[in-house]
Design a protein around this motif. Structure first.
Motif, short mmCIF file in Angstrom:
data_model
loop_
_atom_site.label_atom_id
_atom_site.label_comp_id
_atom_site.label_asym_id
_atom_site.label_seq_id
_atom_site.Cartn_x
_atom_site.Cartn_y
_atom_site.Cartn_z
N UNK A 119 46.38 71.05 56.70
CA UNK A 119 47.01 71.06 55.39
C UNK A 119 48.31 70.27 55.37
N UNK B 80 44.57 84.13 54.04
CA UNK B 80 43.52 83.72 53.13
C UNK B 80 42.20 83.58 53.86
N UNK C 123 33.79 79.14 65.94
CA UNK C 123 33.87 77.70 66.13
C UNK C 123 35.29 77.29 66.50
N UNK C 124 36.26 77.87 65.81
CA UNK C 124 37.65 77.49 66.04
C UNK C 124 38.48 78.73 66.26
N UNK D 163 35.72 73.96 49.53
CA UNK D 163 36.02 75.27 50.09
C UNK D 163 36.39 76.23 48.96
N UNK E 199 31.86 68.63 64.45
CA UNK E 199 31.71 70.07 64.56
C UNK E 199 33.05 70.78 64.47
N UNK F 182 42.87 81.68 57.20
CA UNK F 182 44.06 80.86 57.22
C UNK F 182 45.28 81.76 57.07
N UNK G 123 35.18 72.36 62.49
CA UNK G 123 35.22 72.93 61.15
C UNK G 123 36.63 73.37 60.83
N UNK H 10 40.68 67.22 50.80
CA UNK H 10 40.58 68.24 49.77
C UNK H 10 41.90 68.31 49.01
N UNK I 211 30.86 79.81 62.04
CA UNK I 211 29.69 79.19 61.44
C UNK I 211 28.48 80.02 61.84
N UNK J 96 38.28 79.92 48.19
CA UNK J 96 39.26 80.80 48.81
C UNK J 96 39.24 82.18 48.18
N UNK K 291 36.36 81.11 57.10
CA UNK K 291 37.62 80.79 57.75
C UNK K 291 38.66 81.86 57.46
N UNK L 198 45.07 76.92 59.83
CA UNK L 198 43.82 77.58 60.20
C UNK L 198 44.07 78.54 61.37
N UNK M 157 40.34 72.47 58.38
CA UNK M 157 41.18 71.72 57.47
C UNK M 157 42.60 71.70 58.01
N UNK N 269 37.57 79.88 62.54
CA UNK N 269 36.45 79.40 61.76
C UNK N 269 35.17 79.94 62.39
N UNK O 251 40.11 75.23 44.77
CA UNK O 251 39.76 73.89 45.21
C UNK O 251 39.57 73.00 43.99
N UNK P 13 44.33 80.40 45.51
CA UNK P 13 44.09 78.99 45.82
C UNK P 13 42.76 78.57 45.22
#
Lengths: 113, 110
Positions: free
Chosen positions: B100, A90, A55-56, A102, B94, A35, B96, B33, A50, A104, A33, A45, B98, A48, B45, B43
């Motif tokens: 925030x 990021x 994907x995004x 996840x 699908x 960000x 994918x 998360x 995959x 980073x 990803x 975001x 996050x 993304x 997790x 950052x």
């Protein structure tokens, strides 16, 4: 060994320039990803990927183009930089989408002057 | 309107205090998360949870699926816990991605 590494950590450049930020992960993750964290520290975001497939793409200007040469790398190219692009970017990775932890990168602070 | 809402936005505590940070999220988010961002910007997790409770050292995260609410607790807080704590929701499938929350700036004074 750093799990997700991105370079450079700091990038200062003039308006109109083209720049790249590199990201590599050694975790064997399928998903990576990008960000953006704005001046108010809000993370959002951008892209993304995959298994090297986009994907995004979250309403990001066309000047931003991610490139994934292989599963372990996701680079971010930015053309014709604008003042508003100044932010911290990021990179992150996770396994099988966001329903797992996840990891980073340390962030790249981009300043456009 | 953000799909993930955090409170409080800022929190100041004395060393040793019990800390709670709250996160509410909208329909469609299937996992939460909790992330920690240090003053230097990195950052980390902390937890990913979709039900129940998880504990790691002095940190505890809980989630209530019915109420769409999660909490992060820090017991015996220490100045080194000072950081921004961010909750992020995963939409599942699908998608994918996050989403925030805006983060909670925690300052623990000695």
């Amino acid at each position: 060994d750093t799990a997700v590494s991105q370079t450079p950590k700091y990038l200062v450049t003039q308006m109109g320039n083209d720049k790249s930020i590199k990201c590599e992960q050694n975790l064997g993750h399928d998903t990576m990803y990008w960000y953006k964290q704005d001046s108010k520290k809000f993370l959002k975001i951008m892209f993304s990927y995959n298994n090297k497939e986009l994907i995004i793409n979250e309403t990001v200007p066309n000047r931003f183009s991610p490139k994934s040469p292989d599963k372990a790398h996701l680079n971010l190219h930015i053309n014709s930089l604008e003042l508003g692009d100044s932010a911290v970017y990021f990179c992150a990775s996770s396994d099988r989408g966001s329903n797992t932890e996840a990891f980073f990168g340390q962030g790249t602070r981009l300043t456009v002057v | 309107k953000n799909e993930v809402e955090q409170s409080p936005q800022n929190l100041t505590a004395q060393e040793g205090e019990f800390i709670t940070i709250n996160c509410s999220y909208s329909v469609g988010i299937s996992a939460l998360h909790w992330l920690q961002q240090h003053p230097g910007g990195g950052i980390v997790s902390l937890f990913m949870l979709s039900s129940g409770k998880k504990k790691h050292g002095r940190l505890i995260a809980t989630i209530n699926i019915q109420e769409k609410h999660s909490s992060l607790h820090i017991t015996a807080s220490h100045p080194r816990d000072s950081a921004v704590y961010i909750c992020a929701g995963y939409s599942g499938g699908s998608n994918y991605k996050l989403t925030f929350g805006k983060g909670t700036l925690l300052t623990v004074n000695p």
